[in-house]
Motif scaffolding. Structure first.
Motif, PDB file in Angstrom:
ATOM      1  N   VAL C  25      34.319  24.983  -8.262  1.00  0.00           N
ATOM      2  CA  VAL C  25      33.258  24.174  -7.654  1.00  0.00           C
ATOM      3  C   VAL C  25      31.887  24.553  -8.233  1.00  0.00           C
ATOM      4  CG1 VAL C  25      32.210  23.442  -5.476  1.00  0.00           C
ATOM      5  CG2 VAL C  25      34.638  24.054  -5.537  1.00  0.00           C
ATOM      6  N   GLN C 203      33.469  24.420  -1.141  1.00  0.00           N
ATOM      7  CA  GLN C 203      33.199  22.998  -0.924  1.00  0.00           C
ATOM      8  C   GLN C 203      31.935  22.634  -1.691  1.00  0.00           C
ATOM      9  OE1 GLN C 203      35.141  20.982   0.500  1.00  0.00           O
ATOM     10  NE2 GLN C 203      36.398  22.109   1.968  1.00  0.00           N
ATOM     11  N   PRO C 204      31.838  21.429  -2.175  1.00  0.00           N
ATOM     12  CA  PRO C 204      30.678  21.055  -3.017  1.00  0.00           C
ATOM     13  C   PRO C 204      29.441  20.692  -2.184  1.00  0.00           C
ATOM     14  CG  PRO C 204      32.186  19.216  -2.846  1.00  0.00           C
ATOM     15  CD  PRO C 204      32.827  20.343  -2.069  1.00  0.00           C
TER      16      PRO C 204
END
Lengths: 243, 243, 243, 243
Positions: C25, C203-204
């Motif tokens: 990520v 998580q982005p």
């Protein structure tokens, strides 16, 4: 021996008389349900007052014998006289406690004390509410766990147009996706003010154990620490010699 | 290129017309003195409005074109119409800045925004005032040193009946023995409010360099960040599926 | 012409190097992702610093050239030296802005600035988060609507052990039933501090448009208004003649 | 029957042993003077602890039996161990009250709780102090009039580098021209903190009736409302079914 805290439970007392669904839940009125509970608590004594009494039941004499005033209004905020609102406001500034319940967010007295519009978003869908206790050390949260739930409520969601509270005691979660500052404390003049979100005329919210506990705690918290007018603006002599 | 901040300088404008001592200090009125200064500042443009104009010069149209309203009133607070006060209050909640100067502590608009009585103690003895800058990082204190002094003022002393300010920027010392919270900030709705103690009708306070600097800073600080009504209380659909 | 705001983006930068899921990520590290975004904004210039550089990249020289420090830490809070924490704290008190992201709630610097434990409840279930904007007038909320959503986040729930914030800008709703004060402002000394809940290493989140907008706004909001030590406790002469 | 509030009066207790001027005013030490007074009050019981006892007299066991800790330090702040400071801080966050007196503004524990430097300006000129009571409704001001005076004090002046207090109860006036926030309240974690400016080692401040009244009030105000750790950051299951 400490004297009792004298509560006046004020109620608009309109829909209990005209709406069967409300009458069924609160046959003697919301004010009676609350006063009955408070009168059963040690150190509290509660009377009631309603909109259609002369001066809405809130004469100067009544207010001077009131330590804490709780307020329920819903459909008839506009029928409350501005003179009575000013009289109540003056008493709060002089030290009387004020507890505003649910739809009283739009009452004249709450808006006068806040200086804001007190708007919010709302929905009647009988959904659940979970109230998170974020100030477990606050006297208003005494006896409340990490959170409590109410099974069927009217939803109130942010943005709630209020001055930043001194303390937010409860924050609500609703399944429909909203949040709300549900238990808010302020001080104005020498008086204390508590806004409490729960309450509805067609749901038995005011029989719920946790709701009653919070209201009872709020009565004790907002009882006058001092009773003293803030009216005077005295012209004073210097305390030190002026050159 | 940023647009100018549009200031409306409101003045009761009574004693400048009737009292020679006042007229001598502010021949065109306090409002003109302030507006002249503000109009000389980069990025500001100031107009004026006075009590005896129709609607006190504060029509809906004027308010919608006003970013910041400054207020001076003294002997005629009661002559300001409640309707205009409500109109101004609504604009402040919608984002307009409000600066209340000196005796405007007892103006209807300041009391409506505060919800308190705004009383204080006072004395006219032409004594000195020293204003301590306790928030040198606050934009309203920009360019002000550790303190500044005014040689001859009317004294205002505590207790000042206001809600606890978000920030107290200045605290005053008086030789007669009093102290005062002299520069106070609040937010209400989307608007910002600043109360500034200095100012007097028979003293050239509003020509003082530091006083003008603070008022100018306060105009910039209280300029709207957003302009948006807080009137709506919408009935909303759930954002998540309800069971 | 105004000078750029100089941001130093600090990152622990450990799990990006050891954990494939994180590296995927944020291949160059969370700090690089944030700095790249900030460097693309008008009026900002961002550099980076990481835990394993000498003095964690936060020498006195670096800090004196830093207007706003953003902080990400997660698994190695204990590896940050107390001396560097004291140095950063002193700079914040002197006016430098500080932005603490997500798991930085447990960083030494955030806890030192708050004086509290900063604990909370948490869950990794990739659930949704909805952040309600309760201060649309606040500069940190500029450009954000009534709420925004993140599809997959780690949950943080109340009670969050922090001093009552000056302003709560965002309040979060989670489908699992929790709420959280997600965007919180404080002032300490001459510096401003913002805590922002979103952010996760797998998580982005730090590519999300609204998250980046808030962080960018927070940089501008927390830029120094003044740069001045609070160290001195001077022994002073009286300003008035003593009897 | 309510249990007594258990106070531990902590004192550096150095200059009473080495300085004749101090010994003359406080022959048994400042701690003994304060504890003697508190032990004479209904509902309070006070013990003492001093710097040169093992663990400064503040073992985990002592702290767990302490409801309110009062702190006097002056010349030896640096000799207090960081471990004991952390232990005390944890107890405050868990609900124990903390009262910091006069020169304790620079104590490690006060600075750790505040997160700021707590600097101020000062002067030893035996001048007068007038403390204005600006929150007459606050429990800490119970029994105090509009102001009280101390004839000979060390002066502390603003700017006092503290987080904006929840409440400023007293504001001081000094003849030399300074002002000061002299009675300040905060809440951190579940604990309450009061800073009180008066007090000096060579003046009989801690025998003054009003000073003792305020300290006694502050003990009652800061007594634990709850005793509960803020250490846990639990990984929690969802309360609602996740999709």
């Amino acid at each position: 021996m400490a004297e009792n805290i004298r509560v006046t439970v004020w109620n608009e007392f309109r829909h209990e008389q005209t709406d069967e669904a409300v009458k069924k839940v609160y046959p003697k009125g919301i004010h009676a349900a609350l006063a009955d509970h408070l009168n059963a608590q040690t150190g509290l004594q509660a009377g009631t007052a309603t909109l259609d009494e002369p001066e809405h039941g809130l004469t100067q004499e009544v207010l001077e014998k009131t330590d804490v005033l709780s307020w329920w209004g819903h459909t008839a905020h506009g029928d409350v006289s501005d003179e009575v609102v000013r009289r109540v406001q003056k008493q709060v500034l002089s030290g009387m406690g004020l507890i505003c319940l649910h739809s009283a967010h739009f009452s004249k007295i709450f808006r006068a004390m806040m200086g804001t519009n007190c708007s919010l978003r709302w929905r009647e869908a009988n959904e659940k509410e979970r109230l998170w206790n974020i100030e477990p050390g606050h006297p208003i949260a005494a006896g409340i766990g990490e959170y409590f739930e109410l099974p069927h409520v009217e939803m109130y969601g942010e943005r709630f147009d209020i001055p930043t509270p001194d303390k937010v005691v409860f924050m609500s979660w609703f399944p429909g996706g909203e949040v709300f500052r549900s238990g808010c404390c302020w001080e104005r003049g020498h008086g204390r003010i508590f806004y409490f979100r729960p309450g509805h005329e067609t749901q038995p919210i005011f029989y719920d154990e946790n709701v009653l506990r919070v209201i009872t705690n709020a009565v004790r918290w907002s009882a006058p620490r001092v009773r003293m007018s803030t009216d005077d603006a005295p012209n004073v002599e210097p305390l030190e010699p002026l050159a």
